[in-house]
Design a protein around this motif. Structure first.
Motif, PDB file in Angstrom:
ATOM      1  N   ILE A   2       0.851  -1.182   0.000  1.00  0.00           N
ATOM      2  CA  ILE A   2       0.000   0.000   0.000  1.00  0.00           C
ATOM      3  C   ILE A   2       0.891   1.238   0.000  1.00  0.00           C
ATOM      4  N   THR A   3       0.637   2.144  -0.929  1.00  0.00           N
ATOM      5  CA  THR A   3       1.394   3.390  -0.996  1.00  0.00           C
ATOM      6  C   THR A   3       0.550   4.512  -0.408  1.00  0.00           C
ATOM      7  N   VAL A   4       1.018   5.052   0.695  1.00  0.00           N
ATOM      8  CA  VAL A   4       0.358   6.171   1.357  1.00  0.00           C
ATOM      9  C   VAL A   4       1.200   7.411   1.092  1.00  0.00           C
ATOM     10  N   ARG A   5       0.522   8.522   0.845  1.00  0.00           N
ATOM     11  CA  ARG A   5       1.242   9.778   0.642  1.00  0.00           C
ATOM     12  C   ARG A   5       0.533  10.891   1.382  1.00  0.00           C
ATOM     13  N   ARG A   6       1.287  11.936   1.637  1.00  0.00           N
ATOM     14  CA  ARG A   6       0.701  13.127   2.274  1.00  0.00           C
ATOM     15  C   ARG A   6      -0.143  13.855   1.236  1.00  0.00           C
ATOM     16  N   ALA A   7      -1.318  14.254   1.622  1.00  0.00           N
ATOM     17  CA  ALA A   7      -2.224  14.950   0.707  1.00  0.00           C
ATOM     18  C   ALA A   7      -1.698  16.343   0.386  1.00  0.00           C
ATOM     19  N   THR A   8      -2.048  16.818  -0.798  1.00  0.00           N
ATOM     20  CA  THR A   8      -1.697  18.159  -1.237  1.00  0.00           C
ATOM     21  C   THR A   8      -2.981  18.934  -1.536  1.00  0.00           C
ATOM     22  N   ILE A   9      -2.817  20.190  -1.896  1.00  0.00           N
ATOM     23  CA  ILE A   9      -3.961  21.018  -2.264  1.00  0.00           C
ATOM     24  C   ILE A   9      -4.759  20.355  -3.391  1.00  0.00           C
ATOM     25  N   ASP A  10      -4.076  19.688  -4.298  1.00  0.00           N
ATOM     26  CA  ASP A  10      -4.756  19.039  -5.429  1.00  0.00           C
ATOM     27  C   ASP A  10      -5.711  17.926  -4.992  1.00  0.00           C
ATOM     28  N   ARG A  47      -5.302  25.088   4.445  1.00  0.00           N
ATOM     29  CA  ARG A  47      -4.466  24.422   5.448  1.00  0.00           C
ATOM     30  C   ARG A  47      -3.485  23.425   4.848  1.00  0.00           C
ATOM     31  N   LEU A  48      -3.851  22.789   3.742  1.00  0.00           N
ATOM     32  CA  LEU A  48      -2.907  21.878   3.087  1.00  0.00           C
ATOM     33  C   LEU A  48      -1.764  22.630   2.415  1.00  0.00           C
ATOM     34  N   ALA A  49      -1.942  23.917   2.168  1.00  0.00           N
ATOM     35  CA  ALA A  49      -0.893  24.724   1.539  1.00  0.00           C
ATOM     36  C   ALA A  49       0.293  24.936   2.467  1.00  0.00           C
ATOM     37  N   ASP A  50       0.109  24.705   3.762  1.00  0.00           N
ATOM     38  CA  ASP A  50       1.173  24.902   4.746  1.00  0.00           C
ATOM     39  C   ASP A  50       1.623  23.551   5.298  1.00  0.00           C
ATOM     40  N   PRO A  51       2.656  22.944   4.698  1.00  0.00           N
ATOM     41  CA  PRO A  51       3.078  21.610   5.152  1.00  0.00           C
ATOM     42  C   PRO A  51       3.627  21.594   6.578  1.00  0.00           C
ATOM     43  N   LEU A  69      -9.166   9.264  -4.918  1.00  0.00           N
ATOM     44  CA  LEU A  69      -8.657   8.680  -3.682  1.00  0.00           C
ATOM     45  C   LEU A  69      -9.479   7.465  -3.272  1.00  0.00           C
ATOM     46  N   ALA A  70      -8.775   6.443  -2.807  1.00  0.00           N
ATOM     47  CA  ALA A  70      -9.430   5.257  -2.261  1.00  0.00           C
ATOM     48  C   ALA A  70      -9.711   5.432  -0.780  1.00  0.00           C
ATOM     49  N   ALA A  71      -8.814   6.143  -0.075  1.00  0.00           N
ATOM     50  CA  ALA A  71      -8.969   6.308   1.371  1.00  0.00           C
ATOM     51  C   ALA A  71      -8.223   7.550   1.831  1.00  0.00           C
ATOM     52  N   CYS A  72      -8.630   8.023   3.005  1.00  0.00           N
ATOM     53  CA  CYS A  72      -7.961   9.193   3.565  1.00  0.00           C
ATOM     54  C   CYS A  72      -8.127   9.222   5.078  1.00  0.00           C
ATOM     55  N   VAL A  73      -7.319  10.059   5.692  1.00  0.00           N
ATOM     56  CA  VAL A  73      -7.452  10.418   7.097  1.00  0.00           C
ATOM     57  C   VAL A  73      -6.935  11.843   7.228  1.00  0.00           C
ATOM     58  N   VAL A  74      -7.579  12.608   8.081  1.00  0.00           N
ATOM     59  CA  VAL A  74      -7.153  13.983   8.346  1.00  0.00           C
ATOM     60  C   VAL A  74      -6.946  14.120   9.848  1.00  0.00           C
ATOM     61  N   GLY A  75      -5.950  14.892  10.223  1.00  0.00           N
ATOM     62  CA  GLY A  75      -5.699  15.127  11.635  1.00  0.00           C
ATOM     63  C   GLY A  75      -5.202  16.533  11.872  1.00  0.00           C
ATOM     64  N   VAL A  76      -5.434  17.006  13.071  1.00  0.00           N
ATOM     65  CA  VAL A  76      -4.970  18.332  13.465  1.00  0.00           C
ATOM     66  C   VAL A  76      -4.233  18.237  14.795  1.00  0.00           C
TER      67      VAL A  76
END
Length: 164
Positions: A2-10, A47-51, A69-76
């Motif tokens: 499984i390849t997970v990557r950090r989300a971007t503005i796109d 918020r994604l514009a500021d890594p 996207l097949a899946a995601c998670v967001v956290g703060v």
């Protein structure tokens, strides 16, 4: 693998779409289209514009449709007053754990969550909270999350002026 990557503005539009998938699963019916989508999109893009900011999202692309996207998670990361179990007061909050219905039971959400937990670890966050659905609870418990005695209450204020 499984390849997970950090989300971007796109990825913001797809993150909003998956939020609708999550809300459908939680409520048993699809949410009505409305201003919530535009506001979520605006916030995510900002918020994604500021890594180096206090929000991170991790995603898995659909193998058969790389623009989706097949899946995601967001956290703060939030900064609250400290207490006995968290003297520094820094806390992570996980939300928007969602998997597209056609891609469930493949470990995608878990892989995204593990990446987010790594981000929290790197940032020195030692207390992380989330609200679990029945379907997701076993994944969270397997990763070490435990129920708390805290009772959650909510106040929804209507007719508030909208901020610019």
């Amino acid at each position: 693998m499984i390849t997970v990557r950090r989300a971007t503005i796109d990825d913001a539009q797809e993150l909003v779409r998956l939020r609708g998938v999550l809300l459908t699963a939680m409520d048993g019916r699809a949410p009505e289209p409305g201003p919530w989508q535009a506001e979520a999109l605006r916030v995510l893009r900002q918020r994604l514009a500021d890594p180096e900011g206090s929000l991170a999202a991790y995603v898995v692309d659909k193998p058969d449709a790389p623009d989706e996207l097949a899946a995601c998670v967001v956290g703060v990361i939030e900064h609250r007053l400290g207490g006995p179990i968290n003297p520094g007061g820094t806390i992570g909050y996980v939300f928007n754990v969602a998997t597209d219905p056609g891609h469930r039971r493949r470990g995608y959400a878990r892989a995204c969550l593990e990446a987010l937990l790594g981000w929290y670890h790197h940032r020195g966050v030692t207390v992380i909270e989330l609200k679990a659905s029945e379907d997701g609870e076993s994944i969270y418990r397997a990763l070490g999350f435990e129920p708390t005695a805290a009772r959650t209450l909510r106040l929804t204020v209507v007719d508030q002026p909208r901020r610019p």
